[in-house]
Write a protein that holds these residues in place. Sequence first.
Motif, PDB file in Angstrom:
ATOM      1  N   PHE A  32     -45.931  52.012   9.648  1.00 59.25           N
ATOM      2  CA  PHE A  32     -45.879  53.337   8.957  1.00 59.25           C
ATOM      3  C   PHE A  32     -44.505  54.104   9.189  1.00 59.25           C
ATOM      4  CE2 PHE A  32     -46.759  57.865   8.137  1.00 59.25           C
ATOM      5  CZ  PHE A  32     -47.303  57.732   6.535  1.00 59.25           C
ATOM      6  N   GLN A  33     -44.150  54.038  10.537  1.00 59.57           N
ATOM      7  CA  GLN A  33     -42.898  54.528  11.110  1.00 59.57           C
ATOM      8  C   GLN A  33     -41.719  53.944  10.369  1.00 59.57           C
ATOM      9  OE1 GLN A  33     -43.265  54.729  15.211  1.00 59.57           O
ATOM     10  NE2 GLN A  33     -44.335  56.457  15.304  1.00 59.57           N
ATOM     11  N   LEU A  35     -41.518  52.397   7.639  1.00 55.86           N
ATOM     12  CA  LEU A  35     -41.163  52.623   6.164  1.00 55.86           C
ATOM     13  C   LEU A  35     -40.826  54.201   6.144  1.00 55.86           C
ATOM     14  CD1 LEU A  35     -44.798  51.054   4.941  1.00 55.86           C
ATOM     15  CD2 LEU A  35     -42.478  50.291   4.370  1.00 55.86           C
ATOM     16  N   GLU A  36     -41.191  54.995   6.866  1.00 57.39           N
ATOM     17  CA  GLU A  36     -40.510  56.452   6.830  1.00 57.39           C
ATOM     18  C   GLU A  36     -39.127  56.452   7.223  1.00 57.39           C
ATOM     19  OE1 GLU A  36     -42.916  58.760   9.386  1.00 57.39           O
ATOM     20  OE2 GLU A  36     -44.362  59.484   7.840  1.00 57.39           O
ATOM     21  N   GLN A  37     -38.610  55.378   8.002  1.00 57.77           N
ATOM     22  CA  GLN A  37     -37.314  55.267   8.313  1.00 57.77           C
ATOM     23  C   GLN A  37     -36.508  54.317   7.127  1.00 57.77           C
ATOM     24  OE1 GLN A  37     -37.509  53.806  12.121  1.00 57.77           O
ATOM     25  NE2 GLN A  37     -38.107  55.644  13.170  1.00 57.77           N
ATOM     26  N   TYR A  40     -37.349  48.527   5.554  1.00 62.05           N
ATOM     27  CA  TYR A  40     -38.558  47.708   4.921  1.00 62.05           C
ATOM     28  C   TYR A  40     -38.596  46.335   5.623  1.00 62.05           C
ATOM     29  CZ  TYR A  40     -38.329  51.532   1.430  1.00 62.05           C
ATOM     30  OH  TYR A  40     -38.223  52.716   0.991  1.00 62.05           O
TER      31      TYR A  40
END
Length: 75
Positions: A32-33, A35-37, A40
């Motif tokens: 999740f972290q 993906l937020e950054q 990918y």
Amino acid sequence: MGFSRAVGEYGSIVIIAGNIPFQDLIAPVLIFQRLEQFDYAGAAVIGTVMLLVSLASLLIINCLQSWGNRINQRP
């Protein structure tokens, strides 16, 4: 079987885990972290490793069950 399912679980673990930032990192929270950054590729690598661990544990369990069934069927 529960272990392999838990390894592949993503949604409920992200909601429950991750209360202490940078101290209780688990793989779904790390994905999740990433993906937020917008990392990918990193998220895909972590997800693939989780998928392979889950698949390997399912295969090992299946092989152990079939081996146990063959041993128990011998007269």
